[in-house]
Design an enzyme around this catalytic site. Structure first.
Site, PDB file in Angstrom:
ATOM      1  N   PRO A   2      59.443  54.219  31.285  1.00 36.59           N
ATOM      2  CA  PRO A   2      59.205  55.130  32.635  1.00 36.59           C
ATOM      3  C   PRO A   2      57.794  55.366  33.362  1.00 36.59           C
ATOM      4  O   PRO A   2      56.469  55.687  32.313  1.00 36.59           O
ATOM      5  CB  PRO A   2      58.923  56.616  32.261  1.00 36.59           C
ATOM      6  CG  PRO A   2      59.703  56.060  30.983  1.00 36.59           C
ATOM      7  CD  PRO A   2      59.479  54.908  29.812  1.00 36.59           C
ATOM      8  N   GLU A   3      57.443  54.597  34.251  1.00 38.34           N
ATOM      9  CA  GLU A   3      55.677  54.659  35.197  1.00 38.34           C
ATOM     10  C   GLU A   3      56.290  55.810  36.011  1.00 38.34           C
ATOM     11  O   GLU A   3      57.266  56.559  36.312  1.00 38.34           O
ATOM     12  CB  GLU A   3      55.689  53.264  35.497  1.00 38.34           C
ATOM     13  CG  GLU A   3      55.481  52.006  34.402  1.00 38.34           C
ATOM     14  CD  GLU A   3      55.394  50.730  35.042  1.00 38.34           C
ATOM     15  OE1 GLU A   3      54.420  51.053  35.726  1.00 38.34           O
ATOM     16  OE2 GLU A   3      55.947  49.619  34.357  1.00 38.34           O
ATOM     17  N   LYS A  59      52.663  59.923  35.104  1.00 33.74           N
ATOM     18  CA  LYS A  59      54.049  60.137  34.402  1.00 33.74           C
ATOM     19  C   LYS A  59      54.266  62.111  34.194  1.00 33.74           C
ATOM     20  O   LYS A  59      55.331  61.757  33.054  1.00 33.74           O
ATOM     21  CB  LYS A  59      53.660  59.534  33.467  1.00 33.74           C
ATOM     22  CG  LYS A  59      53.203  58.130  33.752  1.00 33.74           C
ATOM     23  CD  LYS A  59      52.674  56.539  33.258  1.00 33.74           C
ATOM     24  CE  LYS A  59      52.554  55.546  32.883  1.00 33.74           C
ATOM     25  NZ  LYS A  59      52.009  55.117  32.066  1.00 33.74           N
ATOM     26  N   ARG A 111      63.696  56.287  21.178  1.00 27.19           N
ATOM     27  CA  ARG A 111      62.970  56.320  20.713  1.00 27.19           C
ATOM     28  C   ARG A 111      62.157  56.957  19.919  1.00 27.19           C
ATOM     29  O   ARG A 111      61.141  57.282  19.185  1.00 27.19           O
ATOM     30  CB  ARG A 111      62.204  55.419  20.845  1.00 27.19           C
ATOM     31  CG  ARG A 111      62.411  53.474  21.536  1.00 27.19           C
ATOM     32  CD  ARG A 111      62.271  53.196  22.278  1.00 27.19           C
ATOM     33  NE  ARG A 111      60.929  52.771  21.485  1.00 27.19           N
ATOM     34  CZ  ARG A 111      59.427  51.699  21.800  1.00 27.19           C
ATOM     35  NH1 ARG A 111      60.069  51.068  22.965  1.00 27.19           N
ATOM     36  NH2 ARG A 111      58.647  51.686  20.398  1.00 27.19           N
ATOM     37  N   ARG A 143      34.473  50.561  40.487  1.00 27.10           N
ATOM     38  CA  ARG A 143      33.482  50.748  39.758  1.00 27.10           C
ATOM     39  C   ARG A 143      33.702  50.359  38.415  1.00 27.10           C
ATOM     40  O   ARG A 143      35.316  50.283  37.875  1.00 27.10           O
ATOM     41  CB  ARG A 143      33.012  52.837  39.703  1.00 27.10           C
ATOM     42  CG  ARG A 143      33.973  53.044  39.282  1.00 27.10           C
ATOM     43  CD  ARG A 143      33.424  54.706  38.863  1.00 27.10           C
ATOM     44  NE  ARG A 143      33.071  55.364  39.730  1.00 27.10           N
ATOM     45  CZ  ARG A 143      31.854  56.761  40.357  1.00 27.10           C
ATOM     46  NH1 ARG A 143      31.718  56.665  38.981  1.00 27.10           N
ATOM     47  NH2 ARG A 143      31.617  56.444  41.075  1.00 27.10           N
ATOM     48  N   ARG A 239      47.426  44.169  27.821  1.00 22.68           N
ATOM     49  CA  ARG A 239      48.469  44.011  27.717  1.00 22.68           C
ATOM     50  C   ARG A 239      49.084  42.795  28.378  1.00 22.68           C
ATOM     51  O   ARG A 239      48.165  42.126  28.748  1.00 22.68           O
ATOM     52  CB  ARG A 239      49.103  45.606  29.143  1.00 22.68           C
ATOM     53  CG  ARG A 239      48.541  46.590  28.792  1.00 22.68           C
ATOM     54  CD  ARG A 239      49.256  47.519  27.478  1.00 22.68           C
ATOM     55  NE  ARG A 239      50.784  47.277  27.606  1.00 22.68           N
ATOM     56  CZ  ARG A 239      51.971  48.510  27.913  1.00 22.68           C
ATOM     57  NH1 ARG A 239      50.749  49.874  28.053  1.00 22.68           N
ATOM     58  NH2 ARG A 239      53.241  47.891  29.049  1.00 22.68           N
TER      59      ARG A 239
END
Ligand SMILES: [Zn+2]
Length: 250
Positions: A2-3, A59, A111, A143, A239
């Protein structure tokens, strides 16, 4: 995983179906999902109360009650909200609310990496990635020497972007995930923010981040859906990352 778009869909589902309903019973026996609370602690705070508002930042999601206590719900790596269904098999409903009318709200999570917590602390979260102003986005994202992808996934910088939404957004903006965030000029930062808003809105409408235009091609031997060039693949910010070397030159 989920995002922001998945959590927004969960929030909208709760806003539509759970508000105004009185809580009869709370299942909070899973001490890992409900940490740091002891079994019965969340139940004691919520039983008899009515859910009145559903909020989200990045989230993180939280529900206000008419009695004061706030219930934080986090979907973790694979959780979802199940409304008014039968209990899931094998204790996959890690936390659940039974309403007085007989319905039910469950945090369904094979999970077991979701969370249910009273009065969640959201102070460390950056502004929501879909709502952040242009000025704040420029100042917070543009930045540092971290690769751009790591910067936009840092939840304290802006909140809500995960691995897939990051790849989709950078592809739409035509920016390399490996570019140091501080190297972007204002025009690039504004274009990145527009791409992020567009990718987020599209994912909310279509059902989640897996529906992204790049995401369907995001695999070994996948090619850019726009120009057909084989996608580059590397680990960026820890990632797995895919990008088009032609549209997103580094
Ligand atoms: Zn391309």
């Amino acid at each position: 995983m989920p995002e922001l778009p998945e959590v927004e869909r969960a929030r909208a589902l709760i806003a539509k179906r759970a508000l105004g309903r009185r809580i009869a019973h709370v299942h909070d026996a899973d001490t890992f999902v409900c940490r740091p609370h002891a079994p019965g602690e969340i139940a004691a705070a919520l039983e008899g109360a009515t859910l009145i508002e559903a909020h989200r930042q990045g989230k993180a999601m939280w529900l206000d009650t008419d009695r004061g206590p706030v219930l934080g719900l986090h979907l973790g790596m694979a959780g979802r909200i199940a409304m008014d269904g039968k209990p899931a098999p094998r204790d996959w409903d890690r936390f659940a609310i039974d309403f007085e009318d007989g319905g039910r709200l469950a945090l369904r999570d094979k999970r077991r990496l979701g969370r249910a917590v009273l009065d969640p602390d959201i102070a460390k979260l950056g502004p929501d990635a879909a709502e952040v102003t242009r000025a704040a986005f420029r100042q917070r994202v543009g930045r540092g020497t971290a690769p751009l992808k790591a910067r936009i996934m840092d939840q304290s910088v802006i909140a809500g972007v995960g691995n897939l939404l990051a790849d989709e957004t950078l592809w739409r903006a035509g920016l390399s995930p490996t570019t140091p965030a501080g190297d972007l000029d204002l025009e690039q930062l504004d274009s990145l923010r527009r791409a992020l808003r567009a990718a987020t809105r599209r994912a909310i409408t279509r059902g989640g981040v897996h529906t992204g235009e790049l995401i369907r091609h995001r695999r070994r031997s996948g090619s850019c859906p726009s120009c057909g060039t084989p996608l580059e693949r590397a680990t960026v910010g820890g990632r797995t990352t895919y990008w088009c070397p032609v549209h997103q030159p580094g």
